[in-house]
Design a protein around this motif. Sequence first.
Motif, PDB file in Angstrom:
ATOM      1  N   UNK A  67      53.663  94.849  37.951  1.00 39.95           N
ATOM      2  CA  UNK A  67      52.894  93.648  37.612  1.00 39.95           C
ATOM      3  C   UNK A  67      52.812  92.735  38.829  1.00 39.95           C
ATOM      4  N   UNK A  68      51.698  92.024  38.958  1.00 40.88           N
ATOM      5  CA  UNK A  68      51.453  91.168  40.126  1.00 40.88           C
ATOM      6  C   UNK A  68      52.030  89.785  39.929  1.00 40.88           C
ATOM      7  N   UNK A  69      52.342  89.144  41.066  1.00 42.11           N
ATOM      8  CA  UNK A  69      52.658  87.718  41.078  1.00 42.11           C
ATOM      9  C   UNK A  69      51.332  86.989  41.298  1.00 42.11           C
ATOM     10  N   UNK A  70      50.861  86.310  40.275  1.00 42.18           N
ATOM     11  CA  UNK A  70      49.515  85.731  40.322  1.00 42.18           C
ATOM     12  C   UNK A  70      49.388  84.635  41.371  1.00 42.18           C
ATOM     13  N   UNK A  71      50.515  84.040  41.774  1.00 40.79           N
ATOM     14  CA  UNK A  71      50.462  82.949  42.747  1.00 40.79           C
ATOM     15  C   UNK A  71      50.615  83.436  44.188  1.00 40.79           C
ATOM     16  N   UNK A  72      50.888  84.698  44.371  1.00 40.32           N
ATOM     17  CA  UNK A  72      51.142  85.220  45.721  1.00 40.32           C
ATOM     18  C   UNK A  72      49.838  85.437  46.479  1.00 40.32           C
ATOM     19  N   UNK A  73      49.857  85.292  47.796  1.00 39.14           N
ATOM     20  CA  UNK A  73      48.696  85.694  48.601  1.00 39.14           C
ATOM     21  C   UNK A  73      48.403  87.176  48.366  1.00 39.14           C
ATOM     22  N   UNK A  74      47.130  87.532  48.451  1.00 38.42           N
ATOM     23  CA  UNK A  74      46.713  88.898  48.126  1.00 38.42           C
ATOM     24  C   UNK A  74      46.103  89.567  49.356  1.00 38.42           C
ATOM     25  N   UNK A  75      46.614  90.756  49.673  1.00 40.41           N
ATOM     26  CA  UNK A  75      46.020  91.581  50.715  1.00 40.41           C
ATOM     27  C   UNK A  75      44.925  92.409  50.063  1.00 40.41           C
ATOM     28  N   UNK A  76      43.685  92.117  50.409  1.00 45.65           N
ATOM     29  CA  UNK A  76      42.528  92.705  49.743  1.00 45.65           C
ATOM     30  C   UNK A  76      42.254  94.132  50.243  1.00 45.65           C
ATOM     31  N   UNK A  77      41.487  94.913  49.464  1.00 49.53           N
ATOM     32  CA  UNK A  77      41.169  96.284  49.881  1.00 49.53           C
ATOM     33  C   UNK A  77      40.445  96.378  51.226  1.00 49.53           C
ATOM     34  N   UNK A  78      39.719  95.327  51.630  1.00 47.63           N
ATOM     35  CA  UNK A  78      39.008  95.364  52.905  1.00 47.63           C
ATOM     36  C   UNK A  78      39.886  94.934  54.083  1.00 47.63           C
ATOM     37  N   UNK A  79      41.175  94.668  53.826  1.00 49.95           N
ATOM     38  CA  UNK A  79      42.089  94.289  54.896  1.00 49.95           C
ATOM     39  C   UNK A  79      42.210  92.797  55.107  1.00 49.95           C
ATOM     40  N   UNK A  80      41.426  92.000  54.404  1.00 50.59           N
ATOM     41  CA  UNK A  80      41.530  90.542  54.521  1.00 50.59           C
ATOM     42  C   UNK A  80      42.684  90.042  53.649  1.00 50.59           C
ATOM     43  N   UNK A  81      43.161  88.828  53.950  1.00 52.54           N
ATOM     44  CA  UNK A  81      44.235  88.223  53.179  1.00 52.54           C
ATOM     45  C   UNK A  81      43.750  86.887  52.625  1.00 52.54           C
ATOM     46  N   UNK A  82      43.961  86.683  51.337  1.00 56.57           N
ATOM     47  CA  UNK A  82      43.552  85.418  50.721  1.00 56.57           C
ATOM     48  C   UNK A  82      44.757  84.756  50.071  1.00 56.57           C
ATOM     49  N   UNK A  83      44.735  83.426  50.093  1.00 57.22           N
ATOM     50  CA  UNK A  83      45.807  82.643  49.467  1.00 57.22           C
ATOM     51  C   UNK A  83      45.153  81.568  48.615  1.00 57.22           C
TER      52      UNK A  83
END
Length: 262
Positions: A177-193
């Motif tokens: 299960x994911x931590x919904x508040x964590x920054x996410x490393x996207x499939x395209x290699x970008x990182x979002x927070x």
Amino acid sequence: MLASRRGGCLGGVRTKERALTTTALIAIGILVPLAVCLLLSSLRAELANTNAALVLVLIVVAVASLGSRAAGLSAAVVSAAGFDVFLTQPYGTFAIHSAADVQTTVLLLVIGAAVTELALWGRRQQARASEQHGYLDGIVQTTGSLVGAAPSRTVIEHVEKQLVDLLDLDQADYAPHADVDAPVLQPDGSLTRRGQPVDVDRSGLPTDTEIWLPAGGGQGQTGGFRLVAATHVARPTHQQRQVAAVLADHVGAVVRQEAMGR
């Protein structure tokens, strides 16, 4: 003992081969500019000295592109000396009476040396890029070969280790299960927070929180990886981050396969 002797012999042969290659390249760096200078000397009446110097610069560039600093510097020195002897008055000596010819000779030497260093830098950068590309391809291929041939736990453990090395992490653990508040490393290699992009190349991966790398292209039912880089600033390249997403996608595929087989 026999293997050691063979290794020593092979090492000696390779050293000799490298020495022969370097010697051959230096010979090219000496003989080719000298031959061009002799050819240009026969055209002194039709060819301005500045144009002749440009031709010699091209020769230095060509020799430097072979990848030997010694050959490139040899070509630069011989070109400058040949320009002095064969193309400036008084001909056949190292004396130069024209201030313009002195400047041209010095510039020819300096530019030749600079071009050699630039050519070597370019070759090194190309070699590093090629090496990294091959390394990343190898990671993806190795992990892909495990999919369908090994239990999901084996694949997950393998990917966890690969992610730590690949992204310069402290830790990488699979979680359902994911931590919904964590920054996410996207499939395209970008990182979002919190929906905003993070410039990883500039600021590195976040050190104050875990990072979530979803498995299976972000499909929640396949879980993902909690990535930790808390003890140092890690700056994986965009290509490395893309490979990490591909590895996570392999895990997602394995998890889905096992879920369908139940």
